[in-house]
Design a protein around this motif. Structure first.
Motif, short mmCIF file in Angstrom:
data_model
loop_
_atom_site.label_atom_id
_atom_site.label_comp_id
_atom_site.label_asym_id
_atom_site.label_seq_id
_atom_site.Cartn_x
_atom_site.Cartn_y
_atom_site.Cartn_z
N LYS A 386 34.79 39.60 30.05
CA LYS A 386 35.94 39.89 30.94
C LYS A 386 35.92 39.03 32.20
N SER A 387 34.76 39.04 32.89
CA SER A 387 34.67 38.24 34.12
C SER A 387 34.84 36.76 33.82
N THR A 388 34.32 36.35 32.68
CA THR A 388 34.43 34.95 32.29
C THR A 388 35.91 34.55 32.16
N GLU A 427 35.67 39.55 43.24
CA GLU A 427 34.53 39.61 42.32
C GLU A 427 33.91 41.00 42.28
N GLN A 428 33.11 41.19 41.25
CA GLN A 428 32.35 42.43 41.16
C GLN A 428 31.45 42.56 42.39
N GLU A 429 30.75 41.49 42.68
CA GLU A 429 29.85 41.48 43.83
C GLU A 429 30.61 40.80 44.95
N LEU A 507 41.26 41.54 39.96
CA LEU A 507 40.24 42.44 40.50
C LEU A 507 39.22 42.73 39.42
N ASP A 508 38.00 42.36 39.68
CA ASP A 508 36.96 42.47 38.66
C ASP A 508 36.14 43.73 38.86
N ASP A 509 36.35 44.73 38.00
CA ASP A 509 35.56 45.98 38.03
C ASP A 509 35.43 46.55 39.43
MG MG Z 1 32.00 41.35 34.51
#
Ligand code: MG
Ligand code: ADP
Length: 584
Positions: A386-388, A427-429, A507-509
């Protein structure tokens, strides 16, 4: 050379080899370099003149000539040495300026080059190793100039001076000197050869140690949390020992320095020869003094070159390491002449394949289309890609096969800055800089006013907690105990996105691991943010999934299903499983 970002080009820099690189930097500071050489030359000349005066004085005394001659010699010595110190001042000043400028320029150049490297490059470079190059290797290039080259030029003059003065005493006396020179050159050649490899190892081991150190400090919480301090100490010790060992090895080579022996020999043979010529009546007693004074000049180059050559070897190895980075291929190009237009916000993937590493594909045959203004949810297990997928949209990474289109234009044909500045990925982070809250919010739009920043923070539901900090928007993050929770970081990131007003927001997670009160705030913020732009939500939250116009289910890097919520509930097993899991 392709780069994602080019602040300035360093047109006169030559990257073909370390020596060309060094020379291209030296060439930029002609005046300082010239002063350095001039100062070095006059220093040697005026030092060589001293024993000549001393020799004359000896003869004056021995031969009972009038003492007024001595007075003149004294005056000449004083004047010549005054001039010498004046020129020395200019030389030392110039060489310091020269070296510091080169250090500054090389660091600047390396930094710009680092910012231009692709994520693929940075993924594989330990931060500590890069830091070592930007700080220490660049510094070594400074030391290579001063005292390195400065003293080498100076001492070369000292070596050459006797060649001019000795024949005026007696041509035959050149014999010992020439013997010395021939063997000196051979000895120095091997000395430099053996230093080169060790210098590379010294720099390399230092870089490795730095990389380890940086990583441990970065993960200090894990080290402490698992009480692994003793073991990590031992691990780092190995790296520290390696640095020591290579330095000691270098010291070992320096200690075996043969030129000192040659210096002793030339003094012995030179003195015997001069005494013999004196016996024969070919020279006078004063000549022996001048001649021995000339040989004494050789001491300076012999002793300084123990460390000056070592310094040059070190600087050369540093330049090699700097060039390794500058010359590292990076596939992405900022594509300045590329497509540059306000974005509508449609995205389509056409049979996209991608892998971070050549031999491991992460996404396979991904095809999908997102219309401008749609809200799309991407669901799937961790590691499904997903993030990719998100990172391919703004070309953080380049795909291996297929096409990624934004507004119908291949992302490879977009001007990279235009593409990225209109797509925001949260990002997630979430990374925050240790700058003020306001600076963090306006990161993507440095010209935003305080009113605009506050408005964005309001919409992102962040204003309230920001105002609870002692210094509000001027609070520096990371200082005096101001750290933020995950939910707060996310809201700052959303505020950031409001300011840059991207056409595509990803929006990632961003709502995982958050309590329900905070989630409510964030949900509101996301709804506000999604309005009027294409939004991709990578999420596990049912409320968000249901709300999306279109849902994409990823599984092991493939699209398992896509459609609307109702549609997928009917047709997709994979989707139903996700839901069943959540509803339990
Ligand atoms: Mg991810
Ligand atoms: P998701 O976001 O769905 O959890 P990711 O897109 O982060 O999954 O990861 C997909 C795959 O790519 C995983 O197998 C992961 O190990 C790999 N991967 C992610 N980032 C990198 C990277 N920077 N370098 C190499 N492999 C990576």
């Amino acid at each position: 050379m392709p780069a994602e970002f080019i602040a300035r080009t360093f047109e006169n820099s030559d990257y073909r080899s370390p020596s060309r690189f060094i020379w291209s930097h030296v060439r930029r500071h002609r005046l300082m370099g010239l002063l350095m050489i001039l100062g070095a030359f006059s220093n040697a000349a005026l030092a060589a003149i001293l024993p000549v005066f001393a020799g004359i004085a000896v003869d004056v005394v021995i031969e009972d000539r009038p003492m007024s001659v001595i007075v003149w010699i004294v005056v000449a010595i004083v004047v010549s040495q005054l001039v010498r110190s004046g020129l020395q001042f200019a030389r030392n000043f110039a060489s310091e300026v020269f070296a510091q400028r080169i250090e500054r320029d090389v660091r600047d150049e390396l930094y710009v080059s680092l910012l231009g490297k692709s994520m693929t490059f940075h993924d594989f470079q330990p931060v500590g190793e890069i830091m070592a190059r930007v700080t220490n290797d660049v510094r070594e290039m400074n030391f290579m100039m001063n005292p390195g080259f400065n003293l080498i030029i100076g001492s070369t003059m000292f070596i050459l001076m006797p060649l001019v003065v000795v024949p005026s005493i007696h041509p035959a006396l050149l014999l010992s000197y020439l013997g010395f020179m021939a063997s000196y050159i051979v000895v120095q050649y091997f000395y430099i050869q053996s230093l080169h490899g060790v210098a590379q190892q010294v720099r390399g081991s230092f870089g490795k140690m730095n990389a380890q150190l940086a990583e441990i400090l970065d993960g200090i919480e894990v080290v402490k949390g698992t009480a692994q301090e003793p073991r990590e100490t031992i691990r780092l010790n190995a790296a520290i020992d390696a640095v020591r060992d290579w330095f000691v090895k270098r010291g070992d080579i320096e200690a075996r320095y043969l030129a000192v022996l040659l210096l002793g020999l030339v003094n012995v043979t030179g003195f015997l020869h001069a005494a013999y010529l004196y016996e024969q009546g070919a020279i006078r007693a004063g000549d022996i003094v001048s001649y021995m004074g000339q040989l004494a000049l050789l001491g300076f180059p012999v002793f300084t070159s123990i460390f000056t050559f070592s310094q040059v070897a070190s600087g050369y190895a540093g330049a090699e390491r700097i060039l390794n980075i500058i010359n590292a291929r990076t596939d992405l190009d900022q594509n300045e002449a590329g497509h540059h237009a306000p974005m509508q916000g449609s995205i389509s993937f056409e049979e996209v394949n991608f892998g971070y590493l050549l031999d491991k594909e992460v996404l396979h045959q991904v095809s999908m289309t997102i219309q401008p203004g749609q809200t799309v949810a991407i669901v799937g297990q961790t590691g499904s890609g997903k993030s990719t997928l998100a990172k391919l949209t703004n070309r953080t990474y380049d795909i291996n096969a297929g096409r990624v289109l934004v507004d119908g234009v291949n992302v490879r044909d977009w001007n990279l800055a235009a593409l990225r500045s209109q797509i925001s990925i949260i990002e997630q982070e979430i990374f925050l800089f240790s700058r003020t809250v306001a600076d963090n919010i306006r990161f993507g739009r440095p010209d935003a006013t305080q009113a605009e920043i506050e408005e964005a923070a309001q919409k992102a539901q962040a204003h309230e907690f920001i105002m609870s900090f002692p210094e509000g928007y001027q609070t520096v993050i990371g200082q005096r105990g101001v750290t933020l929770s995950g939910g707060q970081r996310q809201r700052l990131a959303i505020a950031r996105a409001f300011l840059t007003d991207p056409r595509i927001l990803i929006l990632d997670d961003s709502t995982s691991a958050i309590d329900s009160a905070t989630e409510d705030h964030i949900q509101k913020a996301i709804w506000a943010a999604a309005k009027g732009r294409t939004t991709i939500l990578i999420t596990h939250r049912l409320s968000q999934i249901r709300w999306a116009d279109h849902i994409i289910v990823l599984r092991n890097g493939r699209i398992a299903a896509q459609g609307s919520h109702e549609n997928l509930l009917e047709t997709s097993d994979a989707y139903r499983r996700i839901f069943a899991h959540h509803e339990r």
